[in-house]
Design a protein around this motif. Structure first.
Motif, PDB file in Angstrom:
ATOM      1  N   UNK A  60      49.823  47.013 -11.328  1.00 34.29           N
ATOM      2  CA  UNK A  60      50.805  46.200 -12.050  1.00 34.29           C
ATOM      3  C   UNK A  60      50.184  45.333 -13.131  1.00 34.29           C
ATOM      4  N   UNK A  61      48.960  44.821 -12.908  1.00 34.10           N
ATOM      5  CA  UNK A  61      48.346  43.882 -13.849  1.00 34.10           C
ATOM      6  C   UNK A  61      46.934  44.264 -14.275  1.00 34.10           C
ATOM      7  N   UNK A  62      46.116  44.627 -13.309  1.00 37.23           N
ATOM      8  CA  UNK A  62      44.703  44.872 -13.598  1.00 37.23           C
ATOM      9  C   UNK A  62      44.450  46.054 -14.501  1.00 37.23           C
ATOM     10  N   UNK A  63      45.262  47.096 -14.372  1.00 39.49           N
ATOM     11  CA  UNK A  63      45.048  48.295 -15.182  1.00 39.49           C
ATOM     12  C   UNK A  63      45.227  48.000 -16.665  1.00 39.49           C
ATOM     13  N   UNK A  64      46.247  47.216 -17.000  1.00 36.20           N
ATOM     14  CA  UNK A  64      46.473  46.875 -18.408  1.00 36.20           C
ATOM     15  C   UNK A  64      45.353  45.991 -18.934  1.00 36.20           C
ATOM     16  N   UNK A  65      44.858  45.081 -18.115  1.00 37.18           N
ATOM     17  CA  UNK A  65      43.745  44.232 -18.531  1.00 37.18           C
ATOM     18  C   UNK A  65      42.499  45.079 -18.799  1.00 37.18           C
ATOM     19  N   UNK A  66      42.254  46.068 -17.940  1.00 37.10           N
ATOM     20  CA  UNK A  66      41.114  46.969 -18.140  1.00 37.10           C
ATOM     21  C   UNK A  66      41.286  47.772 -19.421  1.00 37.10           C
ATOM     22  N   UNK A  67      42.500  48.226 -19.680  1.00 40.64           N
ATOM     23  CA  UNK A  67      42.774  48.983 -20.903  1.00 40.64           C
ATOM     24  C   UNK A  67      42.465  48.161 -22.150  1.00 40.64           C
ATOM     25  N   UNK A  68      42.948  46.935 -22.176  1.00 41.29           N
ATOM     26  CA  UNK A  68      42.732  46.081 -23.344  1.00 41.29           C
ATOM     27  C   UNK A  68      41.253  45.794 -23.557  1.00 41.29           C
ATOM     28  N   UNK A  69      40.567  45.400 -22.495  1.00 37.98           N
ATOM     29  CA  UNK A  69      39.147  45.082 -22.610  1.00 37.98           C
ATOM     30  C   UNK A  69      38.347  46.312 -23.006  1.00 37.98           C
TER      31      UNK A  69
END
Length: 200
Positions: free
Chosen positions: A7-16
């Motif tokens: 829900x949250x961590x995957x998008x953060x990993x994508x951006x970084x």
């Protein structure tokens, strides 16, 4: 797709990951753009509508690998373009799609809009997640896999998105790219058409 990472961590990993890769690869991107301009003429980028999360269309960005004009893909694919595809370097501009939130670093491949009705019938689960630059199909055999097997891998991934699984797929991707196996289905310049496949 459940869990805090999905829900949250995957998008953060994508951006970084996308920001870091774009910064690190800027010289390579510039060199490929120049090489494409020399080999193929004006217009180094290829844009095409593809299906994203929830089957919503978005514009995929890649480096162009074919000459302009009509005719079969195999006839318009240049040696330079074939090398781009073999190494998957043509997909580096898709990091912009990741930044926009249209794609993920890991997920099912973004497929053609024309295949939407068949995909929604055969494998609706794949649209629960964003399409990815790499994923289970890329690591598992790419275009050489039969469609039924590719869709089964997509559905299995979409049902269980975890950091551990994404990390394993990301780490396995370089070896897959260097092997250059599965770039094209037999008798095709890339993948075989979806038409006529049975559900996975």
């Amino acid at each position: 797709m459940t869990g805090l990472y999905a829900r949250l961590g995957k998008r953060a990993l994508d951006l970084a990951g996308a920001v870091l890769l774009l910064l690190l690869l800027t010289p390579l991107l510039a060199a490929l753009a120049l090489a494409g301009r020399i080999a193929l003429g004006p217009g180094v980028l290829f844009r095409q509508p593809r299906l994203g999360r929830a089957a919503r269309p978005f514009t995929l960005i890649k480096f162009r690998s074919m000459r302009d004009g009509t005719g079969p893909d195999a006839a318009r694919l240049t040696r330079y373009g074939a090398w781009l595809r073999r190494t998957s370097l043509d997909e580096l501009p898709s990091l912009i799609n990741v930044l926009r939130g249209e794609m993920s670093l890991v997920g099912p491949r973004p497929l053609l809009v024309a295949d939407g009705p068949a995909l929604l019938r055969l494998c609706p689960a794949r649209f629960a997640v964003r399409p990815g630059l790499t994923g289970p199909v890329q690591v598992g055999g790419r275009n050489a896999l039969p469609w039924a097997e590719r869709l089964a891998l997509d559905a299995d991934y979409a049902r269980a998105v975890t950091f551990r699984r994404d990390l394993a797929l990301l780490l396995a991707t370089p070896a897959t790219l260097f092997s250059a196996e599965g770039i094209a289905a037999p008798g095709h310049a890339a993948g075989a058409p979806l038409a006529g496949e049975s559900p996975p």
